[in-house]
Design an enzyme around this catalytic site. Sequence first.
Site, PDB file in Angstrom:
ATOM      1  N   GLY A 150       0.804  -1.214   0.000  1.00  0.00           N
ATOM      2  CA  GLY A 150       0.000   0.000   0.000  1.00  0.00           C
ATOM      3  C   GLY A 150       0.837   1.263   0.000  1.00  0.00           C
ATOM      4  CB  THR A 159      12.179   3.432  -4.758  1.00  0.00           C
ATOM      5  OG1 THR A 159      12.141   2.988  -3.408  1.00  0.00           O
ATOM      6  CG2 THR A 159      12.885   4.749  -4.826  1.00  0.00           C
ATOM      7  CG  ASP A 189      -7.595  -1.441   7.458  1.00  0.00           C
ATOM      8  OD1 ASP A 189      -6.326  -1.468   7.390  1.00  0.00           O
ATOM      9  OD2 ASP A 189      -8.322  -1.486   6.454  1.00  0.00           O
ATOM     10  CB  SER A 239      38.017 -18.793 -33.392  1.00  0.00           C
ATOM     11  OG  SER A 239      38.709 -20.018 -33.478  1.00  0.00           O
ATOM     12  CB  SER A 280      41.346  -9.316 -27.904  1.00  0.00           C
ATOM     13  OG  SER A 280      41.871  -9.213 -29.199  1.00  0.00           O
TER      14      SER A 280
END
Lengths: 301, 640
Positions: free
Chosen positions: B36, B111, B168, B469, B541
């Site tokens: 809530g 948030t 409540d 490769s 790489s």
Amino acid sequence: MTKTLTHLKRLEAESIHIMREVAAEAENPVMLYSVGKDSAVMLHLAMKAFYPSKPPFPVMHVDTTWKFREMIEFRDTHTKSLGLDLIVHINEDGVKQGIGPFSHGSQVHTDVMKTQALKAALDKYGFDAAFGGARRDEEKSRAKERIFSFRSAQHRWDPKNQRPELWNIYNTRKAQGESIRVFPLSNWTELDIWQYIHLENIPIPGLYLSKKRPVVERDGQLFMVDDDRFPLKDGEEPMMKSVRFRTLGCYPLTGAVESEADTLEDVIQEMLLTTSSERQGRVIDHDAAASMEKKKQEGYF
Amino acid sequence: MSHQSDLIAEDISAYLKAQEEKSMLRFITCGSVDDGKSTLIGRLLYDSKLIFEDQLNALEADSKKMGTQGQEIDFALLVDGLAAEREQGITIDVAYRFFSTDKRKFIVADTPGHEQYTRNMATGASTADVAILLIDARKGVLTQTRRHSFICSLVGIKRIVLAVNKMDLVDYSQKVLNDIEVEYREFAKDFGFTEIMSIPLSALKGDNIIEKSANTPWYDGPTLMHYLETVQVGDARQAADFRLPVQWVNRPNLDFRGFSGTIASGAIRPGDPIKVLPSAVESTVKSIVTYDGDLDEAVAGEAVTITLNDEIDISRGDVIAGKDHPCEVADQFEAKIIWMTEDHMLPGRPYLFKTSNKMVPGLVTDLKHKVNVNTLEHTAAKQLELNEIGVCNIALDSRIAFDPYTKNRETGSFIIIDRITNSTVGVGMIDFALRRASNIHWQALDVDKVARADMKHQRPAVLWFTGLSGSGKSTIANIVEKRLFQRARHTYILDGDNVRHGLNQDLGFTDADRVENIRRVGEVAKLMVDAGLMVMTSFISPFRAERRMVHDLMDEGEFIEVYVDTPIEVCAERDPKGLYKKAKAGEIKNFTGYDSPYEAPERADIHVNTEAMSAEECADKIIGYLEENGYLTANGNGQR
């Protein structure tokens, strides 16, 4: 002894911090000036941020050619008195095509004369950072807008691709062609703006204060007949009424409110006692619920 | 915006005067949708009369159309922002809300409480003074409560409101509240909170939000609004040592030289002795300049410009501190990092680090462990993923002035920026400086790189072959080495075969290991260049960032990127090691081009296309480049 900073002092300091950060890191910043009350506060803060230097960037107004005449006068005298470097940009192509709110409607007019004009102006001068006076409290979709908002080279805003902002550390890095919109007033509310104008005695256009002005009624709203481009119906005579404006924009798109508040304090009083929100007077917001978000994605400020 | 003071109508001037003295509080609300939370914020806005009639009309219409409360007003709709989220019925980002009462202005960071949104919560908490932790009275302290508390603690929030909501639904039972409070206090005892205030609420019904509720006669504490209006904040920051991170040097003319910034902590007066860091130069304050006139004193949070009594060199990025209690200076730290992006954090990869006023390149040298936000357990890890928190060592390219984060939020924090995408990928909080950095000094030798290179009649460099490769890297590198050898040059080839079997035999093929593999090769290549050799490296790489890292290790002109450009279909057809076949069959994982990306160079120094050229022709092109650029000339370096 602890010195308590008031909320306005804290907001002021935050805005100044943001402006200095942009001045230090952006290559070619500009401050967008809409001549409204938020712009007035932003300009005032810029004067403070760099004092005794002048703000190290120009101020730019995108003029749709349909602004209230009083706004234009105020713009010219005010920026001159502050010693600022003013750029006025008009979409000349739009002028040649005769684009206007009466002939083309608010959407086309705003798109061509404001949204497209702003993009063209930013491109023309190569500005990589532009300050705007938008606030998060104005509209629900703005509550999540970052202070530093990134735009692609096409000036588009991607709500899914914005950077997290923590503490007071701002990431200003961007690729060639990209730009940043910076909103130093993000955390101010409308009430903060009015209180600050009051406290600091900041000049604002007289249109915010009530005065007898020639108006006609359209769709239940009052519009000021600011010049002879206003198409009156047969036999229609503008009425002289005491009105003021809560926001300023293009006069055919800005509704007036009937009011006797002719001092700043009276205006604030009226605003505090009123029951409808600020943007109601703006025709542009009356589209679908998510309209502002859509406009923002398209580059409307 | 109807504030409810009679003064508004009676004496607006007096009202405005009083309003201008208001203070400000920033807080965060944490909890899940089901607790809530949006309803609570909507209720605060509604009950503080901040909703206009037109908004209320829209709200009532929306409530009927898509609300979850039947015919009642759904306050959550007031705060759920972006269109897409509204349809999903959840908030997915940090939203800031504003409201004010006659006593205070409030900024609320709203948030979401979902599992994956540590990032958003840390963002909202970073500027908050107080956190409101929503707890569903029926469910009590949950895993997410622990998570939220841990993040609040990590980000340095000291005051917690334990808002036990939906009272409540538990008959406003005092026992329920007490049990939750006892459990929470026990569990939060190590989090460093100075205050935990538990309040029984019903956001939906409005109990104990503004007015004391008749349903909880046993509760004698403040209402939520009363607490928020009166809680003291900001004193500690002013009492701390003086810190002014210099943002901008203010030089309108030759006679004025001011240093502008926002005071991070402490207070300053004209005449106070100061010390500038990292330079450690000292002076005294001459004046505190503002647009509204010079000040006798300025405190934490104020944006000012100060001038000094001595002409000393200060730039953006420096910190002006009180002389007797200066901040520390270092280039290596231990820090806690929260990772905020999909791309993993990899130790060894170079990033940019930005503090409140300075940006410095650097890298995470070591990920010591990560922290499980739910259990707080420490686990060993090689990389950090989105929303993960790790304790890391960091090495920067230059020294910065700082304080430990627990001592100063403003001077102890930084963000981490990706060098290629420019996005903010993580944030960090400094624990302490690592002293060992200052003890390792590069041994300056009489026989240096230039001397060794001159003796070999060459300009040492790395020819960095990159490509898929099977693209032909090793074949071409071998031909180039033979040619250079024939010309009596001193060379060496580093490739997978001679490195993976020895130096790097502990590494596999995950992204993290690939980065470390390249880092080690880069360092070895650098030593070989220092020895005066022409080094050829032959590694796939695949990542731009690592090639960039090796590039940055070397001096100008020492890194030559050679892109061996062969389409993957051609490589797969050649398949010299049979690897493509295996990858296709799913026998090898993380194979570049299949299930691991290859980022082609954008501006390679040499680009060879093995479809259009033979390996010999490629080698010709490379040798040509070396000749043209003076690498094969004695004294090429020249400037001794």
